[in-house]
Write a protein that holds these residues in place. Structure first.
Motif, short mmCIF file in Angstrom:
data_model
loop_
_atom_site.label_atom_id
_atom_site.label_comp_id
_atom_site.label_asym_id
_atom_site.label_seq_id
_atom_site.Cartn_x
_atom_site.Cartn_y
_atom_site.Cartn_z
N PRO A 78 -4.00 2.43 -11.46
CA PRO A 78 -4.41 1.13 -11.98
C PRO A 78 -4.74 0.17 -10.84
O PRO A 78 -4.25 0.31 -9.72
CB PRO A 78 -3.18 0.64 -12.75
CG PRO A 78 -2.27 1.80 -12.89
CD PRO A 78 -2.66 2.80 -11.86
N ALA A 79 -5.56 -0.82 -11.14
CA ALA A 79 -5.98 -1.80 -10.13
C ALA A 79 -4.78 -2.47 -9.47
O ALA A 79 -4.81 -2.78 -8.28
CB ALA A 79 -6.89 -2.85 -10.77
N GLY A 80 -3.71 -2.67 -10.22
CA GLY A 80 -2.51 -3.28 -9.66
C GLY A 80 -1.91 -2.42 -8.56
O GLY A 80 -1.28 -2.94 -7.64
N GLY A 81 -2.11 -1.11 -8.65
CA GLY A 81 -1.61 -0.21 -7.60
C GLY A 81 -2.31 -0.45 -6.28
O GLY A 81 -1.69 -0.53 -5.23
N ARG A 82 -3.63 -0.58 -6.33
CA ARG A 82 -4.42 -0.84 -5.11
C ARG A 82 -4.02 -2.19 -4.53
O ARG A 82 -3.85 -2.32 -3.32
CB ARG A 82 -5.91 -0.80 -5.44
CG ARG A 82 -6.83 -1.33 -4.37
CD ARG A 82 -6.70 -0.73 -2.99
NE ARG A 82 -6.92 0.69 -2.95
CZ ARG A 82 -6.51 1.46 -1.95
NH1 ARG A 82 -5.86 0.95 -0.91
NH2 ARG A 82 -6.74 2.75 -1.95
N ALA A 83 -3.86 -3.19 -5.37
CA ALA A 83 -3.47 -4.53 -4.90
C ALA A 83 -2.10 -4.49 -4.24
O ALA A 83 -1.89 -5.11 -3.19
CB ALA A 83 -3.49 -5.53 -6.05
N LEU A 84 -1.18 -3.76 -4.84
CA LEU A 84 0.17 -3.63 -4.28
C LEU A 84 0.11 -2.96 -2.91
O LEU A 84 0.71 -3.45 -1.95
CB LEU A 84 1.07 -2.83 -5.21
CG LEU A 84 2.46 -2.51 -4.65
CD1 LEU A 84 3.30 -3.78 -4.60
CD2 LEU A 84 3.14 -1.46 -5.49
N VAL A 85 -0.61 -1.85 -2.81
CA VAL A 85 -0.73 -1.12 -1.54
C VAL A 85 -1.33 -2.03 -0.47
O VAL A 85 -0.83 -2.11 0.65
CB VAL A 85 -1.56 0.17 -1.72
CG1 VAL A 85 -1.98 0.75 -0.38
CG2 VAL A 85 -0.78 1.19 -2.53
N ASP A 86 -2.40 -2.73 -0.82
CA ASP A 86 -3.05 -3.63 0.15
C ASP A 86 -2.11 -4.74 0.61
O ASP A 86 -2.05 -5.05 1.80
CB ASP A 86 -4.32 -4.23 -0.44
CG ASP A 86 -5.42 -3.20 -0.64
OD1 ASP A 86 -5.34 -2.08 -0.07
OD2 ASP A 86 -6.39 -3.50 -1.39
N ASP A 87 -1.37 -5.32 -0.33
CA ASP A 87 -0.46 -6.41 0.00
C ASP A 87 0.68 -5.93 0.90
O ASP A 87 0.96 -6.53 1.94
CB ASP A 87 0.11 -7.02 -1.29
CG ASP A 87 1.06 -8.17 -1.01
OD1 ASP A 87 0.65 -9.14 -0.33
OD2 ASP A 87 2.22 -8.10 -1.47
N VAL A 88 1.32 -4.84 0.51
CA VAL A 88 2.44 -4.31 1.31
C VAL A 88 1.96 -3.88 2.68
O VAL A 88 2.59 -4.17 3.70
CB VAL A 88 3.15 -3.14 0.57
CG1 VAL A 88 4.14 -2.45 1.48
CG2 VAL A 88 3.83 -3.66 -0.68
N ASN A 89 0.81 -3.21 2.75
CA ASN A 89 0.30 -2.74 4.03
C ASN A 89 -0.08 -3.89 4.96
O ASN A 89 0.14 -3.81 6.17
CB ASN A 89 -0.88 -1.79 3.84
CG ASN A 89 -0.43 -0.42 3.36
OD1 ASN A 89 0.75 -0.08 3.43
ND2 ASN A 89 -1.36 0.36 2.87
N ALA A 90 -0.61 -4.97 4.42
CA ALA A 90 -0.93 -6.14 5.24
C ALA A 90 0.35 -6.74 5.84
O ALA A 90 0.38 -7.10 7.03
CB ALA A 90 -1.67 -7.19 4.41
N LYS A 91 1.39 -6.82 5.03
CA LYS A 91 2.66 -7.35 5.53
C LYS A 91 3.28 -6.42 6.57
O LYS A 91 3.80 -6.88 7.59
CB LYS A 91 3.64 -7.57 4.37
CG LYS A 91 3.22 -8.70 3.46
CD LYS A 91 4.10 -8.81 2.24
CE LYS A 91 3.61 -9.92 1.33
NZ LYS A 91 4.34 -9.97 0.06
N ARG A 92 3.20 -5.12 6.32
CA ARG A 92 3.72 -4.16 7.30
C ARG A 92 2.94 -4.25 8.61
O ARG A 92 3.54 -4.25 9.68
CB ARG A 92 3.64 -2.73 6.75
CG ARG A 92 4.67 -2.44 5.69
CD ARG A 92 4.60 -1.01 5.24
NE ARG A 92 5.59 -0.72 4.22
CZ ARG A 92 5.83 0.50 3.74
NH1 ARG A 92 5.12 1.53 4.17
NH2 ARG A 92 6.76 0.68 2.82
N ARG A 93 1.61 -4.33 8.51
CA ARG A 93 0.78 -4.40 9.72
C ARG A 93 1.16 -5.61 10.56
O ARG A 93 1.29 -5.51 11.79
CB ARG A 93 -0.69 -4.43 9.34
CG ARG A 93 -1.63 -4.25 10.52
CD ARG A 93 -3.09 -4.07 10.08
NE ARG A 93 -3.24 -2.82 9.33
CZ ARG A 93 -3.45 -2.74 8.01
NH1 ARG A 93 -3.56 -3.83 7.28
NH2 ARG A 93 -3.55 -1.57 7.42
#
Length: 110
Positions: free
Chosen positions: A51-66
């Motif tokens: 689901p689109a929410g999955g992509r948004a979650l991955v992008d958000d978490v990865n930006a914070k991790r980066r």
């Protein structure tokens, strides 16, 4: 003929429906087998049709991790790639059994 539905399949379906209705939570997304940890220290989508929410979650978490990895690398005078690799190793080690991890380019259950 009746089909038997395992309790895991039912739980995953319920989790996916809840996620799409309420937004994504990392723990729930992992439980629903939508996302997993990768060797590079970032999350990835296990299912391409998530689901689109999955992509948004991955992008958000990865930006914070980066951002966090960059701070750690800068503070310690080491390469970002080294921090990412170590974080990925630790994330995979800490991943609960039966959750997905991506190792050597392939998704597998831990």
């Amino acid at each position: 003929m009746r089909r038997k539905v395992s309790k895991y399949a039912l739980a995953a379906t319920i989790a996916v429906l809840a996620l799409s209705a309420l937004g994504m939570d990392l723990r729930a997304a992992k439980y629903a087998e939508l996302v997993g940890e990768k060797e590079n220290g970032y999350l990835g989508l296990v299912q391409a049709d998530a689901p689109a929410g999955g992509r948004a979650l991955v992008d958000d978490v990865n930006a914070k991790r980066r951002a966090r990895y960059r701070r750690i690398a800068d503070d310690n005078g080491i390469a970002l790639a080294d921090v990412e690799a170590r974080a990925g190793q630790r994330a995979i080690e800490r991943t609960q059994p039966s959750r997905y991890v991506k190792v050597s380019g392939r998704w597998r259950r831990k």
